[in-house]
Design an enzyme around this catalytic site. Structure first.
Site, mmCIF file in Angstrom:
data_model
loop_
_atom_site.group_PDB
_atom_site.id
_atom_site.type_symbol
_atom_site.label_atom_id
_atom_site.label_comp_id
_atom_site.label_asym_id
_atom_site.label_seq_id
_atom_site.Cartn_x
_atom_site.Cartn_y
_atom_site.Cartn_z
ATOM 1 N N LEU A 195 0.811 -1.215 0.000
ATOM 2 C CA LEU A 195 0.000 0.000 0.000
ATOM 3 C C LEU A 195 0.843 1.263 0.000
ATOM 4 O O LEU A 195 0.592 2.193 0.757
ATOM 5 C CB LEU A 195 -0.953 0.020 1.202
ATOM 6 C CG LEU A 195 -2.132 -0.945 1.151
ATOM 7 C CD1 LEU A 195 -2.987 -0.774 2.389
ATOM 8 C CD2 LEU A 195 -2.975 -0.703 -0.081
ATOM 9 N N CYS A 196 1.894 1.265 -0.795
ATOM 10 C CA CYS A 196 2.681 2.496 -0.896
ATOM 11 C C CYS A 196 3.018 2.781 -2.353
ATOM 12 O O CYS A 196 4.156 3.120 -2.681
ATOM 13 C CB CYS A 196 3.919 2.416 -0.023
ATOM 14 S SG CYS A 196 4.741 0.838 -0.037
#
Lengths: 80, 297
Positions: free
Chosen positions: B88-89
Site C-alpha cells: 500500500l505504498c
C-alpha cells in the site's frame, strides 16, 4: 579548556566542555588536554574516560572509532 | 438507476475505506517524521567521517591499498534489493523489483547467464516480488525493520564486505529508493563495492576539509584502511534509512490520493442517491395525484 563532542551514527552522546579525555588508541591509550597538537587517530575497543569541567568523570564503552583534535575541539566518532 | 438501499450500503462501505486510508496517511506522516529524524541524527557522523577520509586520502593520493579496491574481472556479482515489509505504498516496492530484474537483463546479463549473480532481498516485498518474477533470492532479511538500529544493519553490511574481501563477489550493487522529500522518491542503483574513495571524498567535504597539518596515529595508510569499512557501513545504513523514510513518504502520498478518490466517489454516490430519492418521491406523488383524479372522475 577543551570542547568535546562524542558522536555515534544514531545520536550525540556527549557535548560539552571538559578538562581531559582518555582514549583507547590503536597504538596505546592516550590522554588529551588543553592545547593538544592537531591529531587524527583511530580507536580500538575499550573505554573512553571523560573528566568534565565540573570534575565529574564519566565513561563510554566503544567498539572502535576515530578521533580528531584541532584548535581545542575534540570530535570523537564512535561505533557502539 | 440503482435502488436506494444499494447506494446507501455503497456509501457506507466507501466511507469506512476512506476512514482507513486517512488514518494510514496520518500514521505514515508520524513515522516519516521519525525516519527523517534518524537521517538527520546520522548526518554529523557521516559528514565528519567523509571529511577525515577526504583530508587523509588527499594527502595519500587515490591509490590506497585496501581489500575493497577495484578488481580487473567481474566474475560474480551481488545485488541487494531494499524494499519494505508492507505494501500500500504505490510503486515503491515494484519499482525496486523492476529495476533489479532490469539490471539482471542488461548490465549483468553476462554474469546472469552463467548463474553468477546472487540477489539478497531486504524486506518481505522484495522476496515476494522477485520470486514472482522468477529471480532466485539467495538470502533475505525480513525482520530488520522491527527494531531498526545501526548495529543490526552494520552486521549485514559487514557480512557482505567480508564476502567481497574473500573474493566471493567482485561487485556489490544496492537497489533502493532514495528519500528526496515527502512526495518524491528517487529509485537508484548504487555501487556499494568496490569502493571508490574519490567519489566518497566528494567536493563538498573537500572544501570544508581543513588545511591544518595533523599528526596521524598510527599512520595515514592505516587510518584510511580503518575508515573505509566504517564509511561503507555508514553508506549501507544510510541506504536503509533512506528507504524507510521513502517508504513512509510513498505511503503517505498513496493514502492521500486514496482518501481524495474516496471523497470524490462519495460525492458522486450521494448525488446519485439524491436523484434516486427524488425520482421515487416524484413517482409516489404522481401515483397519488393520478389515483385522486381517477376517484374524482
Amino acid at each position: 579548556m577543551l570542547h568535546l563532542e562524542i558522536i555515534t551514527s544514531e545520536k550525540l552522546l556527549f557535548d560539552g566542555e571538559i578538562k581531559l579525555i582518555k582514549l583507547p588508541g590503536v597504538s596505546g591509550s592516550f590522554e588529551i588536554m588543553t592545547n593538544h597538537a592537531p591529531i587524527i587517530s583511530t580507536l580500538m575497543e575499550g573505554k573512553i574516560k571523560v573528566k568534565e569541567i565540573t570534575d565529574v568523570v564519566s565513561y563510554f564503552e566503544v567498539k572502535g572509532g576515530l578521533v580528531e583534535v584541532s584548535n581545542n575541539k575534540v570530535k570523537v566518532l564512535v561505533e557502539e | 438507476m440503482a435502488n436506494l438501499k444499494d447506494i446507501r450500503t455503497r456509501i457506507a462501505s466507501v466511507k469506512s475505506t476512506q476512514q482507513v486510508t486517512s488514518a494510514m496517511k496520518m500514521v505514515s506522516a508520524a513515522k516519516l517524521r521519525k525516519a527523517q529524524d534518524a537521517i538527520i541524527q546520522m548526518r554529523p557522523y557521516a559528514e565528519k567521517l567523509n571529511e577525515i577520509l577526504t583530508s587523509v586520502s588527499s594527502n595519500l593520493g587515490s591509490d590506497v591499498e585496501n581489500k575493497f579496491a577495484e578488481r580487473k574481472v567481474r566474475n560474480k556479482v551481488l545485488i541487494i534489493a531494499i524494499t519494505s515489509n508492507r505494501g500500500l505504498c504505490g510503486g515503491f516496492n515494484s519499482n525496486v523489483v523492476k529495476r533489479t530484474t532490469e539490471l539482471l537483463g542488461t548490465t549483468f546479463s553476462e554474469q546472469s547467464k552463467k548463474n553468477k549473480v546472487d540477489v539478497i532481498a531486504i524486506g518481505k516485498k522484495a522476496v515476494d516480488g522477485l520470486k514472482s518474477k522468477g529471480v532466485k533470492v539467495s538470502e533475505s532479511y525480513l525482520d530488520l525493520y522491527d527494531k531498526l538500529n545501526y548495529s543490526t544493519v552494520s552486521e549485514i553490511a559487514q557480512a557482505v564486505m567480508d564476502k567481497y574481501a574473500t573474493g566471493e563477489y567482485d561487485q556489490v550493487e544496492l537497489v533502493y529508493n532514495q528519500f528526496k522529500n515527502a512526495a518524491v522518491q528517487n529509485l537508484v542503483n548504487e555501487q556499494f563495492l568496490p569502493v571508490n574513495i574519490e567519489s566518497k571524498a566528494d567536493s563538498k567535504s573537500k572544501k570544508t576539509a581543513s588545511k591544518i597539518s595533523y599528526l596521524f596515529e598510527p599512520s595515514m595508510q592505516e587510518i584510511v584502511v580503518s575508515i573505509i569499512p566504517q564509511s561503507l557501513r555508514i553508506q549501507f545504513f544510510k541506504a536503509i534509512l533512506d528507504s524507510v523514510a521513502a517508504e513512509h513518504g510513498a505511503r503517505m502520498t498513496a493514502m492521500h490520493k486514496a482518501t481524495d478518490n474516496a471523497t470524490e466517489l462519495i460525492r458522486e454516490l450521494k448525488l446519485n442517491y439524491n436523484k434516486a430519492r427524488q425520482a421515487s418521491i416524484t413517482n409516489e406523488i404522481l401515483e397519488i395525484v393520478s389515483g385522486a383524479n381517477a376517484m374524482k372522475g
